[in-house]
Design a protein around this motif. Structure first.
Motif, mmCIF file in Angstrom:
data_model
loop_
_atom_site.group_PDB
_atom_site.id
_atom_site.type_symbol
_atom_site.label_atom_id
_atom_site.label_comp_id
_atom_site.label_asym_id
_atom_site.label_seq_id
_atom_site.Cartn_x
_atom_site.Cartn_y
_atom_site.Cartn_z
ATOM 1 N N GLU A 133 -7.415 2.366 -6.343
ATOM 2 C CA GLU A 133 -6.172 2.636 -5.614
ATOM 3 C C GLU A 133 -6.320 2.350 -4.118
ATOM 4 O OE1 GLU A 133 -7.964 4.871 -7.157
ATOM 5 O OE2 GLU A 133 -8.342 6.613 -5.860
ATOM 6 N N LYS A 134 -7.545 2.094 -3.719
ATOM 7 C CA LYS A 134 -7.716 1.844 -2.284
ATOM 8 C C LYS A 134 -7.774 0.362 -1.950
ATOM 9 C CE LYS A 134 -9.872 6.132 -0.994
ATOM 10 N NZ LYS A 134 -11.160 6.788 -1.105
ATOM 11 N N GLN A 178 0.116 -1.420 -6.081
ATOM 12 C CA GLN A 178 -1.093 -1.406 -5.250
ATOM 13 C C GLN A 178 -2.230 -2.221 -5.834
ATOM 14 O OE1 GLN A 178 -2.260 2.529 -4.291
ATOM 15 N NE2 GLN A 178 -0.308 3.021 -3.365
ATOM 16 N N LYS A 235 0.595 8.329 1.406
ATOM 17 C CA LYS A 235 -0.790 8.540 1.005
ATOM 18 C C LYS A 235 -1.075 10.008 0.735
ATOM 19 C CE LYS A 235 -1.989 4.398 1.004
ATOM 20 N NZ LYS A 235 -2.503 3.707 -0.168
ATOM 21 N N LEU A 283 -5.683 -4.402 3.668
ATOM 22 C CA LEU A 283 -4.864 -4.202 4.867
ATOM 23 C C LEU A 283 -5.757 -4.140 6.103
ATOM 24 C CD1 LEU A 283 -2.136 -3.567 6.133
ATOM 25 C CD2 LEU A 283 -2.550 -1.175 5.675
ATOM 26 N N SER A 337 -5.608 -2.037 -1.854
ATOM 27 C CA SER A 337 -4.633 -2.604 -0.922
ATOM 28 C C SER A 337 -4.900 -2.112 0.504
ATOM 29 C CB SER A 337 -3.219 -2.265 -1.361
ATOM 30 O OG SER A 337 -3.103 -0.888 -1.578
ATOM 31 N N ASP A 338 -5.355 -0.872 0.626
ATOM 32 C CA ASP A 338 -5.733 -0.387 1.965
ATOM 33 C C ASP A 338 -6.871 -1.210 2.528
ATOM 34 O OD1 ASP A 338 -3.937 1.615 2.013
ATOM 35 O OD2 ASP A 338 -5.266 3.060 1.061
ATOM 36 N N TYR A 361 3.298 5.732 6.072
ATOM 37 C CA TYR A 361 1.988 5.502 5.448
ATOM 38 C C TYR A 361 1.328 6.817 5.069
ATOM 39 C CZ TYR A 361 -2.711 3.637 4.877
ATOM 40 O OH TYR A 361 -3.927 3.287 4.380
ATOM 41 N N THR A 370 0.813 -1.211 0.000
ATOM 42 C CA THR A 370 0.000 0.000 0.000
ATOM 43 C C THR A 370 0.847 1.263 0.000
ATOM 44 O OG1 THR A 370 -1.921 1.020 0.984
ATOM 45 C CG2 THR A 370 -0.283 0.234 2.469
#
Lengths: 323, 473, 511, 125, 102
Positions: free
Chosen positions: B98-99, B32, D115, B105, B101-102, D111, B25
């Motif tokens: 793009e989110k 990602q 981001k 997580l 992997s978040d 992080y 991430t």
């Protein structure tokens, strides 16, 4: 039961002394700042009231008291007037654990450092209330900036303080001072120069001093969060700011500069001397450097101070444990 | 501190997954987006690891963390659940690319927290593990792109979750004040009657409230349907299943302290009865599939209480088994929901129309899942219910079992609604086609077999669960 | 115990199930139909060892298969059959090919699924009648709901949604408490195995509540009088095959449950409740008859007549004498044959007139003599004309009733009369009414002949020579009646007051 | 006794601070003139008439920084008890534990950095 | 009245205020503040419970620290979600977040 009054009397004496100290030094600092500003800008500064304008701060104080206290229309009256009081509210307490001299400490406590750090946090709240309560766009913007900045700079500040705490294993300021020697190379600032620098820079940010005086940036926000304050309301903010400067410099002195220790004649004067040197440096910086932009301000904090402080703490931990 | 790393294999492996996800991430953008490739395989390996490490035993971290069959059982269940939810979430129509992997997580973190929770035998540790898993979950819920419902669900979930936590903490303080210890091993030796320790019992009731919130038991259930509806289908699949496992394992550990007849046990029983009744009645009126499942989970939380109040190893084992079965059944339903809602919308009942023709395997899986939730044999839900009833009968709460029986009857209507729409109605043309890929079918088949298998051959699993329940602190 | 070298009952249960999955390999509606027919015939053939190996004089369970299923809870895979269930198993298996045949042209949509449901259904029904483990019984009991529900909901008439839901909800609601009762038996008796539970004696308080929980489930299934409302709806909306299975097999499960569970497991409570059950049964007989008299929908007439007929069965069961029990079991069998036949006939006519209203099907005697022959036969059988099968059952129940108490017998008479009245009314209209709607409908064809002939043969065979059936059932029934008589004396009613017990446990909740 | 001397001292000094701040304010309120009317109460916007309310929404980035603070500040808090114990603890173990904690903090910074939270001003989608 | 009871009364007072705030506050931030009040009340109660009984006082202090830390983390999350809510629903009032019903 007979000891109780003795403790109480001690405390009352400490309270009175600290109050006097704060008041006096506030006046001195006002004078000092104006004088230094003057000289930096190649002008004499206050000169009329008293010899070399020495009584100027007093005159200012009298003027402030004599001015009308008014509340702007539409302001939240309670919050508006709570703010200046709140900004000064914890100040006296902050002096309580400071070791002015070998025996001149308001009260010995094992968590003195934590106490100072904890109660100095209230300052943010005062800024917030002042900006929010005064129904003024400058005020609110200043408050937002002030809060963002104060909270941001608090973290590297804490981390740098922690570096010392990791090294000495104590949060008692007197013990920390005693752990250092009189000569400069025995000071913590010599052992941990990075921590000292971080601490000092963060302290500037914490006290809203230039070049980090974004919350009250005169050229942008008139006077920031205290735009609407006049008279004694403004005076309180003013006094609290100077008092906070003194506290911060005192803590820096105790933590990094050996406190009251000196090469010779160890005692309170060394402490005061070091504090005043730091204060003068602060004032000097203010009148020397331009103000940073807000994004720069935060970038300095998050992208430089924070990682550096963490790294420093890690190294400290490593060195203390493995050597 | 000499700790045998083999004790923590599932946790360590999950942590490894988290670490990899973190690297991904914060990595470049190309990196990602490649979550879907390796994560399912890794989580499948995680299942293996968790299964292999069943049988480890140990007590570490100052006796606050206990590895025993119970914890390993639930860790394995969590690993399986995580694997399925990851598979389920590999294609997410409502998540910004793009989110992703978040997103994973957070999911992995939450599952990790639950694994830790399964092993906690100390109240503070429990609290920390619970919060670790909850916070990740709170964050995940809002990750449904541009959905107002998701934001609303997230804020509701977290705010009321915080209230429940606060209540639990008050309870924790009273337990401390009354019993002076936070270790379950010591707490279990005390007397938990209201007369003997009013403060501690009050505290325990409040502390349980925190768990009830996770479990969505009656007075703490209100978030449940809203969150399911607001969150994306894939997220809801996670929220609906795994946290329940965590809550159940803690409740099992705590319930081992209570004997039937204690005030607190009666409280559990009453809440269970209210929960099932309320959940089922409320579900009758719903048309949104996820809301139906939400209320159904409220009802199922009530069923689990039967095992907990029985005060016998069999009861606790039955509760474990039922929790496992519940996860399997719900994952089956959510798998279908996620596959049918190809565009990530919220499914109404009418969206299921004609499913048997468009995607027979999905329709079959839905039928299996729904009938299992009803408790129709030979699905897992039936065996679970049977075990619960058998274990609970004659331990002072027969009325609870009768209420559960009546509730089963009530619940038939809305579960049948799912099947009815899938099998007896014809589809209108506007509804987009469901996902009929091999992947979707294989998943549906796998889950159906799981549910059926748990129902037809529950013996081994249950025996293991019993072994788990028998060695309580 | 095993008379035959391979597990007969298991193969009977699982062959249709496996064959059902085999359906998915076939394409084309006719292939599916033929395949199903072949399967059903093989199933019949598989049941041959049953006939060959069944010991007539034995009251014990035969063809027993017993394996542990869930060790911990003592749940077993335990199958077996005795005189009570034997006929039911045979009936179930025999009905399957008829169902396949009678829906050959009736079902045109989703043929594959339809036959899947039929086969699944058969498997579950055989399972219900042979299961000797309570949990296994429950498994089959519930499993048969789903295909039946689908049969009504997918291939039913215009009101199918309402009817199927009502059917499903009623029956499942009944069985919810059944599960609780099963669990209670396990805890009280220590096992799920029915034969072993039969040996045990339970306290009266327990029997009281257990009886009620069981009776609710079975009474809904029978259906007994106040719970009967789902039946007409389901019958009317179901396709022909669905109606046939419903009438022939499903309704028997309720009465079979009474015989298998209520009487042997809760004898004292059965005796305690017998007057109430008898009263309800008589109410059901009369009510069913009277309502049937007023219907214009042929299917509704038959449906309500079922309520009446099943009233005879429950009445016979709760008379507690040998004649009554024999009559009840006979009546179960007969009702399966006769009513099944009638429903098939209705299906035949419906395919031609597309209406079940009697006024749309008047005066067919002249044009469809073959049809009317069968109709007449089954109609006569339905109201117990001497020489047909129902006569044997009804007369036995009558005898039992008079033996029990003349007043009970006397009350049954109007029920029997009404049955004759509505059956004759409808038959007369059908045969000799003014033909207004006939539109070149052909008489029944070979296929229809086939599936109508089978029940017709049995109508006459059983009616004229019931001896074999008696032999099958007598040993088991004698044991049952004997058990009930002795065991009901073992616990005394006065010792425990069940209502008080319930009140006390209620108080415990509130505390 | 419920309170220790330290707690008492804290109360005392806080009250002292209150008086110190409140005194001049009250004094000022007594002796200062009280003008009324005109635009004396108008919020100060460098002489212009105020336009709209002050209590508007403003840049979301400020909120983000507040969030960051909350996240970090309290974590740092945990280090205080640790710091006192640290020099007295023995072995490498203590270092490893502290290093673990700090590296998790560092990871958090990485992080956020990656981001783009530290990029000002930032559009939150 | 024992000291423990006094502390716990204060804590309960905080709980009551918090609950009241949760129910009556119209804005999400207000609700958050109420929640924080409750959490801090819990922290107070925990510390008092260990300090004033024979339970180990270290336990309570550690627990209180954790409560503070997690409360802060929770506040962070809540604020972050409020930001999301405000962006998506154009409002941070409770009336806005009552779409999901039934």
């Amino acid at each position: 039961m007979s000891q109780i009054p003795v403790e109480l009397v001690k405390l009352l004496i400490a309270l009175a002394a600290i109050a006097a100290f704060v008041g006096l030094n506030g006046l001195v600092l006002v004078y000092l700042e104006r004088k230094i500003a003057g000289h930096v800008q190649r002008r004499p500064g206050p000169f009329e009231v008293g010899p070399h304008g020495l009584l100027q701060p007093l005159a200012d104080a009298v003027k402030l008291i004599g001015k009308q206290l008014f509340t702007p229309a539409g302001a939240d009256k309670l919050l508006f007037w709570m703010a200046p009081v709140l900004s000064f509210f914890p100040v006296l307490l902050l002096f309580l654990p400071l070791p002015f001299g070998p025996t001149a400490t308001g009260m010995e406590m094992n968590l003195g450092l934590l106490l100072i750090l904890a109660f100095s946090g209230l300052n943010v709240l005062a800024i917030c209330l002042a900006g929010w309560g005064s129904n003024n766009k400058w005020g609110i913007l200043g408050a937002a900036r002030g809060v963002a900045q104060s909270v941001a700079y608090e973290i590297p500040l804490l981390l740098s303080v922690l570096a010392i705490a990791f090294q000495t294993g104590s949060l008692n300021l007197s013990e920390i001072v005693q752990g250092q020697g009189g000569w400069p190379w025995q000071w913590n600032a010599f052992v941990q120069p990075l921590a000292f620098i971080i601490f000092f820079v963060s302290a500037l940010g914490e006290t809203n001093r230039a070049p980090f005086d974004l919350p009250e940036a005169e050229s942008e926000l008139t006077a920031g969060f205290h735009t609407e304050y006049s008279g004694m309301g403004f005076g309180m903010f003013f006094l609290a700011e100077y008092a906070n400067m003194i506290v911060v410099c005192s803590v820096a002195t105790a933590l990094f500069l050996g406190g009251w220790q000196g090469p010779f004649f160890a005692g309170s004067w060394w402490f005061l001397l070091k504090v005043y040197v730091l204060l003068v440096v602060m004032i000097w910086l203010r009148w020397t450097y331009p103000r940073v932009r807000f994004d720069q301000l935060l970038n300095i904090n998050w992208k430089w101070l924070m990682p550096l402080a963490l790294l420093n703490l890690l190294i400290t931990a490593f060195v203390t444990k493995l050597f | 501190m000499n700790v045998n790393p083999y004790l923590f294999l599932p946790e360590l492996f999950q942590f490894l997954i988290i670490a990899l996800l973190f690297v991904q991430t914060v990595g470049s953008e190309q990196m990602q987006e490649k979550v879907g490739v390796w994560l399912p395989i890794a989580s499948a390996v995680g299942v293996l690891v968790a299964v292999v490490s069943v049988g480890q035993e140990g007590l570490v971290f100052n006796a606050a963390y206990r590895i025993d069959p119970l914890s390993q059982f639930f860790k394995a269940a969590i690993a399986v659940g995580f694997f399925v939810t990851v598979l389920n979430a590999t294609r997410q129509p409502t998540l910004d690319k793009e989110k992703s992997s978040d997103y994973f997580l957070f999911l992995a973190l939450s599952a990790w927290g639950l694994m830790l929770l399964a092993s906690s035998v100390e109240l503070i540790t429990m609290y920390l593990a619970l919060e670790l898993s909850s916070y990740s979950l709170y964050a995940v819920i809002a990750l449904r792109a541009d959905s107002k419902g998701a934001a609303e669900a997230a804020i509701k979930y977290i705010l009321f979750g915080a209230v429940a936590t606060a209540l639990a903490l008050y309870g924790f303080s009273y337990i401390l004040a009354g019993m002076h210890t936070t270790y379950l091993a010591e707490l279990v030796q005390k007397t938990w009657t209201f007369e003997a320790a009013p403060m501690a019992v009050t505290g325990m009731a409040l502390f349980l409230a925190g768990m009830f919130y996770k479990l969505a038991l009656f007075p703490f259930h209100f978030w449940c349907p809203d969150v399911y509806e607001g969150a994306s289908n894939e997220t809801a699949a996670f929220v609906a299943t795994l946290p329940k496992l965590g809550a159940v394992v803690i409740l099992i550990r705590l319930a081992a302290m209570f004997k039937p007849g204690y005030d607190i046990t009666t409280l559990l029983a009453v809440l269970g009865a209210l929960s099932m009744t309320f959940g089922n009645l409320a579900a009758l009126a719903q048309t949104d599939v996820k809301r139906i499942l939400g209320y159904s989970s409220v009802a199922h939380a009530g069923y689990i209480m039967i095992g907990l109040v029985s005060g016998t190893p069999e009861g606790l084992a039955a509760a474990s088994f039922y929790a496992l079965a519940y996860v399997a059944m719900n994952l089956t339903c959510f798998w279908v929901v996620s596959r049918v809602a190809v565009d990530g919308r919220n499914l109404q009942l009418s969206d299921l129309d004609g499913l048997h023709k468009r995607a027979p395997a999905l329709a079959f899986a839905l039928a299996v899942g729904a009938f299992a939730l009803v408790g129709l044999p030979p699905m897992a839900g039936f065996m679970g219910k049977l075990f619960l009833f058998s274990a609970g009968w004659n331990h002072g709460y027969n009325w609870l079992i009768i209420i559960a029986g009546i509730n089963t009857a009530i619940s038939i209507y809305y579960y049948l609604g799912l099947v009815r729409h899938a099998y007896t109605n014809d589809a209108s043309d506007e509804v987009p086609m469901p996902d009929t890929s091999t992947f979707s079918y294989v998943g549906a088949a796998f889950l159906s077999i799981l549910v059926l298998g748990l129902g037809l051959m529950p013996s081994d699993i249950f025996d293991f669960a019993l072994q788990v329940g028998g060695i309580m602190p | 115990m095993q008379e035959v070298a391979y597990p007969v009952l298991t193969s009977l249960v699982f062959f249709p199930l496996l064959a059902a999955f085999g359906l998915f390999f076939f394409r084309g509606d006719n292939a599916v139909r033929i395949y199903s027919l072949v399967v059903s015939v093989i199933e019949l053939a598989l049941s041959y060892p049953l006939f060959a190996g069944f010991k007539l004089e034995s009251a014990a369970f035969q063809f027993v298969e017993r394996f542990s299923w869930v060790q911990k809870w003592g749940i077993e895979y335990y199958l077996g059959t005795d005189g009570i269930s034997f006929l039911m198993v045979v009936l179930t298996i025999a009905v399957l090919p008829l169902c396949v045949l009678c829906s050959w042209t009736y079902i045109t949509t989703r043929v594959k699924e339809f036959h899947f449901c039929l086969l699944f259904m058969t498997a579950a029904c055989v399972g219900v009648f042979t299961a000797l483990d309570l949990v296994l019984f429950y498994v089959f009991w519930e499993a048969m709901l789903i295909p039946m529900y689908l049969l009504i909901a997918v291939w039913g008439g215009p009101e199918k949604r309402y009817a199927s839901l009502k059917f499903f909800l009623y029956t499942l609601a009944g069985s919810a408490l059944l599960l609780v009762a099963i669990v209670a038996f396990r805890v009280a008796g220590g096992t799920f195995a029915i034969p072993e539970l039969m040996e045990k004696t339970f306290s009266f308080g327990f029997q009281f509540w257990a009886f009620l929980a069981l009776a609710l489930a079975f009474a809904i299934k029978v259906p007994m009088f106040p719970f009967h409302t789902w039946l007409p709806a389901a019958h009317v909306q179901a396709p022909t095959a669905g109606s046939v299975i419903l009438a022939s097999v499903l309704l028997k499960m309720g009465t079979y449950g009474f015989l298998r569970f209520n009487l042997p497991l809760t004898p004292a409570a059965s005796e305690y409740f017998a007057p109430a059950m008898i009263a309800i049964s008589i109410a059901g007989i009369i009510y069913g008859g009277v309502v049937a008299l007023g219907q214009d929908d042929v299917k509704k007439v038959i449906a309500y007549s079922s309520v009446g007929h099943m009233g005879f069965v429950t009445l016979g069961i709760f008379l507690f004498n040998m004649r009554g029990l024999e009559g009840a079991l006979f009546q179960m069998l007969n009702h399966g044959i006769t009513t099944g036949g009638l429903f098939m006939l209705i299906g035949v006519i419906y395919e031609r007139s597309h209406s079940r209203d009697i006024n749309d099907n008047l005066g067919l005697g002249k044009y469809m003599p073959g049809y009317m022959f069968f109709w007449g036969l089954f109609a006569l059988s339905s109201f117990g004309f001497p020489g047909t099968n129902s006569f044997v059952g009804e007369i036995l129940v009558f005898v039992g009733a008079f033996e029990h108490n003349p007043w009970v017998g006397a009350l049954m008479v109007p029920g029997a009369m009404v049955a004759a009245a509505y059956m004759l009314r409808i038959s007369l209209k059908l045969a000799w009414g003014r033909p207004s709607t006939w539109n070149n409908w052909s008489d029944i064809n070979l296929r229809e002949w086939t599936y109508l002939l089978v029940p017709a043969v049995f109508v006459l065979y059983i009616g004229l020579a019931p001896g074999l059936c008696f032999k099958v059932m007598d040993a088991s029934l004698a044991k049952l009646s004997n058990d009930v008589q002795t065991k009901s004396k073992l616990v005394s009613i006065e010792d425990e007051r069940p209502m008080e017990m319930a009140w006390n446990s209620l108080k415990n909740i509130v505390k | 006794m419920v309170f220790t001397w330290l707690q008492l001292a804290i109360f005392l000094f806080l009250i002292g601070g209150l008086l110190f701040a409140g005194g001049p304010l009250i004094l000022s309120a007594i002796i200062a003139p009280r003008a009324k009317g005109g635009d004396i109460g108008m919020p100060y916007e460098c002489g212009m008439k105020p336009h709209g309310r002050a209590w508007n929404q403003f840049g979301i980035s400020y909120y983000v920084y507040a969030l960051l603070f909350l996240a970090f500040d309290v974590d740092v808090l945990y280090l205080f008890p640790v710091s006192v114990w640290y020099p007295h603890a023995n072995g490498v173990e203590a270092f490893i534990e502290v290093a673990g904690f700090l590296s998790i903090l560092a990871l958090a910074i990485i992080y956020f950095w990656k981001k783009g939270v530290f990029t000002w001003p930032r559009k939150i989608s | 009245m024992s000291p423990l009871l006094m502390y716990q009364l204060v804590a309960l007072g905080l709980l009551a205020i918090g609950l009241f705030g949760i129910v009556w506050r119209k804005s999400l931030v207000g609700m958050l503040i109420s929640v924080e009040l409750m959490l801090n009340g819990a922290g107070l109660s925990i510390v008092a419970s260990t300090q004033l009984t024979e339970a180990g006082s270290a336990t309570g202090q550690i627990a209180a620290l954790f409560v503070m830390g997690l409360a802060a983390a929770e506040a962070t999350l809540v604020l972050a979600i409020i930001v999301v809510v405000a962006k998506r629903l154009k409002s941070a009032e409770t009336d806005a977040v009552s779409r999901l019903k039934g």
